[in-house]
Design an enzyme around this catalytic site. Structure first.
Site, PDB file in Angstrom:
ATOM      1  N   ASP A   1      55.746  12.103  16.265  1.00 27.24           N
ATOM      2  CA  ASP A   1      54.930  13.066  15.908  1.00 27.24           C
ATOM      3  C   ASP A   1      54.242  12.468  14.564  1.00 27.24           C
ATOM      4  OD1 ASP A   1      56.723  13.557  14.081  1.00 27.24           O
ATOM      5  OD2 ASP A   1      57.140  15.751  15.185  1.00 27.24           O
TER       6      ASP A   1
ATOM      7  N   ASP B   1      54.607  13.659  11.485  1.00 29.04           N
ATOM      8  CA  ASP B   1      55.585  13.615  10.478  1.00 29.04           C
ATOM      9  C   ASP B   1      56.341  12.567  10.619  1.00 29.04           C
ATOM     10  OD1 ASP B   1      54.703  15.926   9.164  1.00 29.04           O
ATOM     11  OD2 ASP B   1      56.151  17.297   9.986  1.00 29.04           O
TER      12      ASP B   1
ATOM     13  N   GLU C   1      65.697  10.692  11.201  1.00 27.73           N
ATOM     14  CA  GLU C   1      65.239  11.737  10.466  1.00 27.73           C
ATOM     15  C   GLU C   1      65.943  13.233  10.650  1.00 27.73           C
ATOM     16  OE1 GLU C   1      60.958  14.184  11.299  1.00 27.73           O
ATOM     17  OE2 GLU C   1      61.237  12.474  12.178  1.00 27.73           O
TER      18      GLU C   1
ATOM     19  N   ASP D   1      60.775  10.982  14.809  1.00 29.20           N
ATOM     20  CA  ASP D   1      60.193  11.845  15.896  1.00 29.20           C
ATOM     21  C   ASP D   1      58.808  11.246  16.125  1.00 29.20           C
ATOM     22  OD1 ASP D   1      62.218  13.261  15.875  1.00 29.20           O
ATOM     23  OD2 ASP D   1      61.519  14.847  14.655  1.00 29.20           O
TER      24      ASP D   1
END
Length: 646
Positions: free
Chosen positions: A506, A508, A431, A504
Site C-alpha cells: 500500500d 505507507d 514493517e 505492505d
C-alpha cells in the site's frame, strides 16, 4: 686457523677532494639515484633561477628537455659572478661555484634574503653527477662559457661578445648514466613541478618545452606558465569542475617577519577528493613539518573557539582530518634561514616558526569565520557530519556469527539466522512487529533473518548525521548489517548475501521502502551497486474457490486471473490483504519468502554518467528539503483526472 692482524693506520683514511664525495655517496646529496634523485637535479638548477626571480633580478625562466637527453635551464637574472675570487686569485667565481661544495651566494644574506638553494651544494652537485655540463653566463655584453664532465672542468673559461640586452645564466646538463638507474626524465613530472614554481612566484613567466620525441603521454610539448595571482589562480583552474561546499576561498598573504612571508589558500569541496601541498622558498616539502603543523593546529583551534562561542553542539568531535578531507590546501612560506631535515629538503623542523604560524592562522581563520556566518554554518555542519561518521556511527564492531555471546551484541529485535556462512543468507527488513511475527514463523531459520522496524524511519536525504546517530531504528539497521556506513562502509563485512525490503503493498508500505532505499543509497551505496538489495513482492489479493487458490499482485492481475480461471457463473472468494501482519505464516512463506515461488525485484542503478546524474536529481526532487521540487514532480508525473473517484 690463524687470524690475520688487520692494521688501521693513516693510510686507511681516504681523503676525497673537490666533488669526489658527491660521486662516491650521491644519495647523501640528492636522496637516491633512482628516478626521484634524477629529477632532484632539475630542481637544484631551477631553484637557482627561481631565487633570482624571488630576489627581484629576473622575470623569465626558460626550460627545455631536448631529444638528445640534455636539460637546458636559462634565466634573465644577474648571472653567476665571473670575477676572480679574492681567496683563489687565479680562479673565477664561476668555476668555484661549479666545482666546490658549499660555495655560493646563498650564505650571504645580502645576496639572497630568501632562497631555495640553502646549502651551497646545488649546482656543484648537479655538475658532479653529470657526464656533461655546459655553463653560459651573460654579463655586460659578454658571454662566459665553460664545459665540465663529472664535476671537473674540461675547458678553460671562454669569453666572447653577446647581445647588449642579453643577461643571466644558462645551464645545459646530461646526467651521468653510470650514477643513475635511469637518465630518462618523466615529462609529466617535469611539467607539474615547473608549473608549481610559476604558481608559487606569482607574476613570473616560465617557458616550458619538451621535444615531442620524448613524450609518451598527454603532456604538452610547450607551455608558457604565468599565474598573475599565483596560488589563487592555480586553485581556480585545478578545481574548476569540482563541486564546492561554497565558492569563497580562505586565504592569507601575510608577513611573518621582515623579508619573510606566508601564503595560504584553502578551497572547500563537497566531495572528499582532497589535497594538501606545502612549500618553503618554492621547494616542495612532501613530508610537511613545522609550517603544516602550524596550519593544522591554528585552523582547528579557530574552529573550536568559533563553535564554543556560538554554542554549536558536537563541535568538540571535529578533528583536523575532518577539515582536510573536504579541502584543497596550498601552504607556501618564504623565510630567511629555514632548517630542513636532510639535504633533500622534504621536511621543515622549526618549532619557533610553528608557534608563530599557529597563532597567525588561528587569528586569521577565526576572523574569516566571524565575517562569513552563512559559510561558517555550512562548513561546520559538514565537518560535524564527517566527524559523526568517524565516531558515533562507527562504534559498531564487526559482528560474525561465531558464538552465542557475540550474537547477543546484535539488536534485540533482530531474529538472526543460524548459518555461520554469508552465502545464501537473507535479511528481511519488515514493517512493524505484527508482520515481524508472521515473518518469523514463515522463515527458513537457517538462512533467513528478520528485522522488524517500528513505523517510518527518518528521511535521511537531507537530515544531519547527528539526528541519524540518535535514531534507534536506523541504529538497529546499521548494527544488523554490520558493514558500517559512509566513508567507513565495507561491503566485505555485510552480514547477509541479500537484503530484502518486505513492506505492505500500500502507500505507507511504498513510502517505508522508499525511505529505506534512500538510506542505503546515501550511506551504503555499494549494496545497490553490487545487486544485493531487493524488494519483496507480497500479493495484494487472494482468490479462492473450493480447492483452487490464486494470488494477484495488483488489480490488473486479479482481473486477468478471474477471467482466465473462472467461468462467468463462478464466484470465487476474494480477499484483499491489508498488511503482511494479517497474512497467515504459511501463505506469507509460499507467496513472498520461499525462493522457489516468490517474486523479488532487484534495486539497481544504471552506472552511466547520465543515468547517475538523473538518479541523483530524482532523489533530490523526491527526498530533498525543497517541497516545491516534490510538488513540481507530482504535477509533471501524476494523472489526477484518471485517479479521481466521482
Amino acid at each position: 686457523m690463524s687470524k690475520k692482524k688487520s692494521s688501521y693506520t693513516a693510510k686507511n683514511i681516504e681523503v676525497l677532494e673537490g666533488l669526489d664525495p658527491v660521486r662516491k655517496r650521491p644519495g647523501m646529496y640528492i636522496g637516491s639515484t633512482n628516478e626521484q634523485g634524477l629529477h632532484h637535479l632539475v630542481n637544484e638548477v631551477l631553484d637557482n633561477s627561481i631565487d633570482e626571480v624571488v630576489a627581484g633580478h629576473a622575470t623569465e625562466v626558460f626550460f627545455h628537455y631536448k631529444k638528445d637527453g640534455f636539460i637546458k635551464i636559462k634565466d634573465n637574472g644577474r648571472g653567476i659572478p665571473i670575477d676572480f675570487h679574492p681567496k683563489f686569485k687565479n680562479k673565477r667565481a664561476l668555476e668555484i661555484v661549479l666545482c666546490t661544495l658549499h660555495a655560493g651566494g646563498k650564505f650571504d644574506s645580502n645576496a639572497y634574503k630568501t632562497s631555495g638553494g640553502l646549502h651551497g651544494v646545488g649546482i656543484s652537485v648537479v655538475n658532479a653527477l653529470s657526464s656533461s655540463l655546459q655553463v653560459n653566463v651573460y654579463k655586460s655584453n659578454k658571454k662566459y662559457s665553460q664545459l665540465y664532465s663529472k664535476g671537473k672542468p674540461k675547458t678553460k673559461i671562454k669569453i666572447e661578445k653577446c647581445k647588449k640586452n642579453e643577461k643571466g645564466t644558462e645551464i645545459d646538463f646530461m646526467p651521468d648514466e653510470s650514477i643513475f638507474e635511469t637518465i630518462q626524465f618523466s615529462p609529466k613530472k617535469l611539467y607539474n613541478f615547473i608549473m608549481m614554481k610559476a604558481v608559487l612566484v606569482s607574476g613570473t613567466t616560465i617557458e616550458f618545452k619538451i621535444d615531442k620525441e620524448l613524450i609518451k603521454d598527454n603532456t604538452p610539448k610547450f607551455e608558457k606558465f604565468h599565474f598573475k595571482n599565483g596560488i589563487g589562480d592555480f586553485l581556480d583552474i585545478k578545481n574548476k569542475n569540482i563541486p564546492k561546499l561554497f565558492e569563497k576561498k580562505f586565504s592569507i598573504t601575510k608577513n611573518i617577519n621582515e623579508n619573510e612571508k606566508c601564503e595560504i589558500f584553502v578551497s572547500f569541496n563537497q566531495n572528499e577528493n582532497s589535497s594538501l601541498i606545502s612549500f618553503c622558498n618554492t621547494i616542495a616539502t612532501p613530508d610537511g613539518g613545522s609550517h603544516e603543523n602550524g596550519f593544522k593546529n591554528g585552523v582547528l583551534k579557530a574552529l573550536k573557539l568559533y563553535g564554543k562561542k556560538n554554542q554549536v553542539s558536537k563541535i568538540s568531535n571535529i578533528n583536523i582530518n575532518d577539515l582536510l578531507d573536504y579541502s584543497d590546501i596550498v601552504i607556501s612560506i618564504f623565510i630567511n634561514e629555514p632548517s630542513f631535515e636532510g639535504q633533500t629538503k622534504k621536511r621543515i623542523i622549526m618549532p619557533k616558526l610553528q608557534k608563530q604560524l599557529e597563532l597567525l592562522i588561528q587569528n586569521e581563520f577565526l576572523l574569516w569565520l566571524n565575517s562569513n556566518k552563512k559559510i561558517s554554518k555550512t562548513l561546520i555542519e559538514t565537518l560535524i557530519e564527517r566527524s559523526l561518521l568517524r565516531t558515533d556511527l562507527t562504534k559498531i564492531k564487526e559482528l560474525e556469527r561465531k558464538s552465542f555471546k557475540e550474537r547477543n551484541k546484535l539488536p534485540g529485535k533482530l531474529v538472526d539466522c543460524s548459518s555461520k556462512k554469508i552465502e545464501g543468507t537473507e535479511l528481511f527488513i519488515v514493517e512493524g512487529d505484527s508482520a515481524g511475527g508472521s515473518a518469523k514463523q514463515a522463515r527458513n531459520r537457517e538462512l533467513q533473518a528478520i528485522l522488524p522496524l517500528r513505523g517510518k524511519i527518518l528521511n535521511v536525504f537531507s537530515v544531519s548525521l547527528s539526528k541519524i546517530a540518535d535514531n534507534n531504528e536506523i541504529q538497529n539497521l546499521i548494527h544488523s548489517l554490520g558493514c558500517g556506513i559512509g566513508k567507513n562502509f565495507e561491503l566485505s563485512k555485510l552480514r547477509y548475501e541479500k537484503i530484502i525490503l518486505m513492506t505492505d503493498a500500500d502507500v505507507d508500505g511504498s513510502h517505508i521502502a522508499t525511505l529505506l532505499i534512500t538510506f542505503i543509497y546515501k550511506y551504503m551505496r555499494p549494496i545497490i551497486d553490487n545487486n544485493r538489495l531487493f524488494l519483496a513482492m507480497p500479493p495484494l489479493f487472494k482468490i479462492e474457490y473450493k480447492d483452487k487458490n490464486f494470488y494477484a499482485y495488483d488489480e490488473n492481475e486479479k482481473d486477468k486471473i478471474i477471467k482466465k480461471e473462472f467461468s462467468k457463473n463462478t464466484k470465487p472468494t476474494l480477499s484483499r490483504y491489508k498488511g503482511l501482519g494479517e497474512m497467515p505464516a504459511n501463505q506469507l512463506k509460499s507467496t513472498t519468502m520461499d525462493p522457489e515461488n516468490r517474486k523479488l525485484l532487484n534495486v539497481n542503478i544504471n552506472l552511466g554518467k547520465k543515468e547517475l546524474k538523473e538518479t541523483e536529481n530524482l532523489f533530490e526532487s523526491l527526498m530533498g528539503k525543497k517541497a516545491e521540487y516534490r510538488f513540481k514532480f507530482i504535477q509533471e508525473n501524476a494523472n489526477f483526472t484518471e485517479q479521481i473517484d466521482i
